[in-house]
Design a protein around this motif. Structure first.
Motif, PDB file in Angstrom:
ATOM      1  N   PHE A   1       0.836  -1.205   0.000  1.00 12.22           N
ATOM      2  CA  PHE A   1       0.000   0.000   0.000  1.00 12.22           C
ATOM      3  C   PHE A   1       0.871   1.255   0.000  1.00 12.22           C
ATOM      4  N   SER A   2       1.924   1.250   0.810  1.00 12.13           N
ATOM      5  CA  SER A   2       2.805   2.415   0.913  1.00 12.13           C
ATOM      6  C   SER A   2       3.509   2.699  -0.408  1.00 12.13           C
ATOM      7  N   ILE A   3       3.991   1.657  -1.065  1.00 10.20           N
ATOM      8  CA  ILE A   3       4.651   1.844  -2.357  1.00 10.20           C
ATOM      9  C   ILE A   3       3.662   2.364  -3.392  1.00 10.20           C
ATOM     10  N   SER A   4       2.436   1.887  -3.346  1.00 13.34           N
ATOM     11  CA  SER A   4       1.403   2.384  -4.260  1.00 13.34           C
ATOM     12  C   SER A   4       1.183   3.878  -4.060  1.00 13.34           C
ATOM     13  N   LEU A   5       1.138   4.310  -2.800  1.00 17.22           N
ATOM     14  CA  LEU A   5       0.922   5.717  -2.485  1.00 17.22           C
ATOM     15  C   LEU A   5       2.094   6.571  -2.955  1.00 17.22           C
TER      16      LEU A   5
ATOM     17  N   ARG B   1      -3.197  -4.577  -5.881  1.00 17.69           N
ATOM     18  CA  ARG B   1      -1.782  -4.545  -5.505  1.00 17.69           C
ATOM     19  C   ARG B   1      -1.157  -5.923  -5.709  1.00 17.69           C
ATOM     20  N   ASP B   2      -0.999  -6.292  -6.977  1.00 13.72           N
ATOM     21  CA  ASP B   2      -0.431  -7.597  -7.299  1.00 13.72           C
ATOM     22  C   ASP B   2       0.788  -7.428  -8.197  1.00 13.72           C
ATOM     23  N   THR B   3       1.367  -8.540  -8.582  1.00 12.06           N
ATOM     24  CA  THR B   3       2.592  -8.533  -9.376  1.00 12.06           C
ATOM     25  C   THR B   3       2.422  -7.782 -10.685  1.00 12.06           C
ATOM     26  N   VAL B   4       1.323  -8.031 -11.371  1.00 13.02           N
ATOM     27  CA  VAL B   4       1.096  -7.404 -12.675  1.00 13.02           C
ATOM     28  C   VAL B   4       1.047  -5.881 -12.558  1.00 13.02           C
ATOM     29  N   SER B   5       0.325  -5.386 -11.556  1.00 14.71           N
ATOM     30  CA  SER B   5       0.208  -3.932 -11.378  1.00 14.71           C
ATOM     31  C   SER B   5       1.565  -3.298 -11.113  1.00 14.71           C
ATOM     32  N   PHE B   6       2.372  -3.935 -10.269  1.00 13.09           N
ATOM     33  CA  PHE B   6       3.663  -3.341  -9.924  1.00 13.09           C
ATOM     34  C   PHE B   6       4.681  -3.498 -11.053  1.00 13.09           C
ATOM     35  N   ILE B   7       4.520  -4.507 -11.888  1.00 13.00           N
ATOM     36  CA  ILE B   7       5.348  -4.589 -13.090  1.00 13.00           C
ATOM     37  C   ILE B   7       5.058  -3.397 -13.999  1.00 13.00           C
ATOM     38  N   LEU B   8       3.777  -3.124 -14.189  1.00 14.12           N
ATOM     39  CA  LEU B   8       3.389  -2.001 -15.056  1.00 14.12           C
ATOM     40  C   LEU B   8       3.849  -0.669 -14.471  1.00 14.12           C
TER      41      LEU B   8
ATOM     42  N   GLU C   1      14.527   0.734  -7.620  1.00 14.30           N
ATOM     43  CA  GLU C   1      15.002  -0.483  -6.950  1.00 14.30           C
ATOM     44  C   GLU C   1      13.947  -1.032  -6.001  1.00 14.30           C
ATOM     45  N   ALA C   2      13.357  -0.161  -5.198  1.00 11.43           N
ATOM     46  CA  ALA C   2      12.303  -0.610  -4.286  1.00 11.43           C
ATOM     47  C   ALA C   2      11.092  -1.117  -5.063  1.00 11.43           C
ATOM     48  N   GLY C   3      10.789  -0.451  -6.182  1.00 12.65           N
ATOM     49  CA  GLY C   3       9.657  -0.893  -7.003  1.00 12.65           C
ATOM     50  C   GLY C   3       9.873  -2.261  -7.596  1.00 12.65           C
ATOM     51  N   PHE C   4      11.111  -2.569  -7.970  1.00 17.95           N
ATOM     52  CA  PHE C   4      11.384  -3.897  -8.523  1.00 17.95           C
ATOM     53  C   PHE C   4      11.254  -4.968  -7.436  1.00 17.95           C
ATOM     54  N   LEU C   5      11.723  -4.672  -6.228  1.00 15.28           N
ATOM     55  CA  LEU C   5      11.555  -5.618  -5.122  1.00 15.28           C
ATOM     56  C   LEU C   5      10.079  -5.812  -4.793  1.00 15.28           C
ATOM     57  N   THR C   6       9.297  -4.746  -4.977  1.00 16.94           N
ATOM     58  CA  THR C   6       7.860  -4.846  -4.734  1.00 16.94           C
ATOM     59  C   THR C   6       7.212  -5.825  -5.707  1.00 16.94           C
TER      60      THR C   6
ATOM     61  N   PRO D   1       1.712 -10.353  -4.423  1.00 20.26           N
ATOM     62  CA  PRO D   1       1.098 -11.633  -4.800  1.00 20.26           C
ATOM     63  C   PRO D   1       0.685 -11.634  -6.267  1.00 20.26           C
ATOM     64  N   PHE D   2       0.692 -12.804  -6.840  1.00 23.70           N
ATOM     65  CA  PHE D   2       0.188 -12.959  -8.202  1.00 23.70           C
ATOM     66  C   PHE D   2      -1.255 -13.411  -8.085  1.00 23.70           C
ATOM     67  N   ASN D   3      -2.171 -12.467  -8.201  1.00 22.76           N
ATOM     68  CA  ASN D   3      -3.589 -12.740  -7.939  1.00 22.76           C
ATOM     69  C   ASN D   3      -4.241 -13.500  -9.078  1.00 22.76           C
ATOM     70  N   LEU D   4      -3.842 -14.738  -9.241  1.00 21.42           N
ATOM     71  CA  LEU D   4      -4.435 -15.602 -10.255  1.00 21.42           C
ATOM     72  C   LEU D   4      -5.605 -16.352  -9.635  1.00 21.42           C
ATOM     73  N   GLN D   5      -6.786 -16.090 -10.122  1.00 25.47           N
ATOM     74  CA  GLN D   5      -7.984 -16.724  -9.583  1.00 25.47           C
ATOM     75  C   GLN D   5      -8.355 -17.957 -10.408  1.00 25.47           C
ATOM     76  N   MET D   6      -8.290 -19.107  -9.786  1.00 24.99           N
ATOM     77  CA  MET D   6      -8.619 -20.367 -10.440  1.00 24.99           C
ATOM     78  C   MET D   6     -10.131 -20.568 -10.479  1.00 24.99           C
ATOM     79  N   PRO D   7     -10.643 -21.274 -11.500  1.00 19.96           N
ATOM     80  CA  PRO D   7     -12.087 -21.518 -11.574  1.00 19.96           C
ATOM     81  C   PRO D   7     -12.579 -22.442 -10.474  1.00 19.96           C
TER      82      PRO D   7
END
Length: 648
Positions: free
Chosen positions: A15-19, A101-108, A134-139, A144-150
């Motif tokens: 959350f802090s990194i997002s802000l 706040r998942d892996t995909v969002s922080f990659i972008l 650097e901190a963003g890459f560690l983030t 989490p990788f929010n992959l939702q399985m069926p």
């Protein structure tokens, strides 16, 4: 540390990194036209000269997503607007919704900020921008990788055993940041740091001080020297407690770092840097600290208490001894450094290599405990093995990140480079362009000793008289104007004006670009300046004078005497006109004159995306930077609060 015990801690960090991303994108967005537009100070189109048609072309030269924007029929300025606005929107959503706040969002987010950094030139080459990368890459690795399985049974877990490994890397980054920042102050041999007099000048000479900096500058000399000693204690000694097995020691280290960052925030405007450092400090916490109940464990509380007391006593005694502290009859504490430069050099050469070995051991221990938890805290055999596979993958990634970080860390001392494996050096050279690990060390040498230098730009229609000053929004100018509060916004032109005053215009070629734009009354550039003394017609001549600024002394009436006093030092830039042959020649060499021609492409050439980007820019207009950044942040936090209330 169990992954369950840091689940909420991890979420708070994300959350802090997002802000912080939100603040960074918002701050940059309002400055793009004046800094990087076609008629700005450093047009980005002069940097991005090629279009990428393949992945290889995208990574060649300057890797940036701006190479793809011509496919959308966007100018480079519009491309920067688009990337910045996408970063704004995505980070806004990440602040509001935890699911975002998942892996995909922080990659972008990382790719967007990295792409802007690549063309940012001198206005984006700050340590906090590199630290965010650097901190963003560690983030990315921690999120989490929010992959939702069926099938509900295969829903991805909200926490993983390897989370503690990734959070350890954040802690290691915090250690390097603080330890290096403390060490370089002394290895630079700056007399103000060695004499503990740095704060006698810092509050006055820093880039953009706050109003409280004036009051801190008036504090007694003994207190300022003691504060410098405490700063060394917090930056050099306390970071070793980041990896202490005793929880109370880690919490002590956390509060010490927070205290330092809060004091810096109160007295200086360092944009999002201090907030980012505080976000890294979250890696020292656990869910229990945040108020979440944990399973009671039978641990050696007495042993931990004794160990903590021993550590506090040792650190306290050594600090008192090394800084020659003495309580006087006037109930003041006098302090001075009692060790020599040679002794400190020996300390750095001997202790720092051990920190590398200790980091490797601590990382290995974190990995081992993570694997143990995979087979002890998970019941089903399949998920035990799956968790172990994940741990193995992230261990390799984490070990690579640790190895890469050792190369810039070794710059602290020449003898440390011998400890760094050649494989780490080779790996670092391959990825160095992406700033996955960097060296740090703010205020290596104290500037403005004897008074802060300040460049004042003046315009006139006559060389003999009529000179009037341009007033910037935030940097010191008029002596009766109160210092501003502007963080987390960073006015990048004001910051570079501070650096320009420390050198000459020959070493800051962008300064001539600024002068040329002012001679043309370029609107986009003037939007970055508060007061234009020639609103109707540009002046014939512009010059720059170098002044030396001092705070007024306590007891004077600031309403009449102002916050500052100043005296003229010398001429910084001789008077120039727009048709001056040397200025025109320089503008042609840099491409400014050609790039300054405004686009005359017809509306038929504009794509839907370009029209949308331009429409958003017109609707937002040119708000004052601090107001815009705080409006965006408060809107996001308010929306988050309302959304949470409704959903609950």
């Amino acid at each position: 540390m169990s992954s369950k015990s840091i689940r909420h801690t991890r979420d708070l960090f994300l959350f802090s990194i997002s802000l912080i991303y939100l603040a960074a994108f918002a701050s940059l967005y309002v400055q793009i036209p004046g800094l990087y537009g076609d008629n700005g100070i450093l047009p980005a189109k002069l940097v991005v000269k090629s279009e990428a048609s393949s992945w290889d072309e995208l990574l060649q030269g300057i890797p940036t997503l701006l190479k793809l924007t011509p496919k959308l029929r966007l100018t480079v300025q519009q491309g920067m607007d688009l990337l910045c606005f996408c970063g704004l929107g995505l980070s806004f959503l990440c602040v509001i919704f935890a699911q975002m706040r998942d892996t995909v969002s922080f990659i972008l987010l990382w790719m967007l900020y990295f792409s802007l950094y690549q063309v940012g030139q001198t206005f984006l080459w700050f340590q906090w921008d590199i630290l965010l990368l650097e901190a963003g890459f560690l983030t990315i690795l921690l999120a989490p990788f929010n992959l939702q399985m069926p099938i509900k049974r295969f829903k991805v877990a909200k926490h993983h055993q390897h989370d503690s490994i990734m959070l350890w890397l954040v802690r290691w980054l915090l250690f390097r940041l603080m330890y290096m920042s403390g060490v370089v102050k002394l290895t630079s041999r700056c007399p103000t740091w060695w004499g503990l007099t740095a704060l006698n000048w810092h509050f006055e000479s820093q880039c953009i001080p706050t109003p409280l900096a004036w009051y801190f500058h008036q504090l007694p000399d003994w207190f300022l020297r003691l504060s410098v000693a405490i700063t060394f204690f917090i930056e050099i000694a306390v970071p070793f407690l980041f990896f202490a097995p005793v929880r109370s020691l880690r919490l002590f280290a956390f509060w010490a770092q927070i205290l330092l960052q809060v004091m810096i925030i109160l007295t200086g405007n360092y944009n999002f840097f201090n907030l980012l450092t505080m976000a890294l400090c979250i890696s020292l916490l656990d869910d229990k600290f945040l108020g979440y109940k944990q399973k009671k464990k039978s641990n050696g509380s007495v042993i931990n208490y004794i160990a903590a007391m021993v550590a506090y006593g040792f650190l306290g005694c050594k600090t008192w001894q090394l800084f020659g502290m003495e309580l006087t009859d006037k109930f003041t504490i006098e302090s001075k450094i009692t060790f020599t430069e040679k002794e400190f050099d020996m300390f750095v050469a001997k202790v720092t290599p051990w920190t590398i070995w200790f980091a490797a051991f601590s990382f290995a221990f974190e990995v081992l405990t993570a694997f143990i938890r995979c087979f002890t805290e998970i019941k089903e055999v399949f998920w035990k093995n799956w968790a172990a596979v994940q741990c193995a993958i992230f261990t390799l990634v984490g070990a690579s990140m640790l190895a890469i970080s050792l190369v810039p860390y070794a710059t602290l001392h020449k003898d440390i480079e011998k400890v760094v494996p050649h494989q780490a050096v080779a790996l670092h050279s391959r990825v160095s362009d992406f700033h996955l690990a960097s060296s740090y060390g703010l205020f290596r040498r104290m500037t403005g000793v004897g008074g802060r230098p300040e460049v004042v730009i003046e315009g006139s229609n006559s060389l003999e008289n009529g000179w009037r000053e341009y007033e910037f929004f935030y940097k010191p100018g008029a002596i009766n104007r109160r210092p501003p509060v502007v963080a987390p916004h960073q006015p990048r032109l004001d910051w570079q004006m501070w650096f320009a005053a420390l050198g000459s215009y020959q070493h800051n070629p962008w300064f001539l670009n600024l002068v040329y734009r002012l001679l043309d009354n370029e609107t986009d550039v003037l939007d970055l300046i508060q007061y234009n003394p020639f609103p109707n017609k540009p002046p014939k001549y512009i010059r720059a004078q170098l002044y030396k600024y001092h705070y007024t002394k306590y007891g004077t009436d600031k309403n009449s005497s102002g916050w500052w006093t100043r005296e003229l030092t010398r001429e910084y830039l001789p008077a120039l006109s727009k048709d001056d042959s040397s200025l025109v020649s320089f503008m042609k060499q840099t491409g400014i004159i050609e790039s300054g021609k405004k686009s005359k492409s017809g509306k038929s050439d504009a794509s839907f995306v370009s029209r949308l980007v331009s429409w958003i820019r017109r609707k937002i207009g040119q708000p004052e930077g601090f107001v815009f950044v705080m409006t965006v942040i408060l809107t996001a936090l308010t929306t988050k609060l309302i959304t949470r209330t409704i959903l609950s």
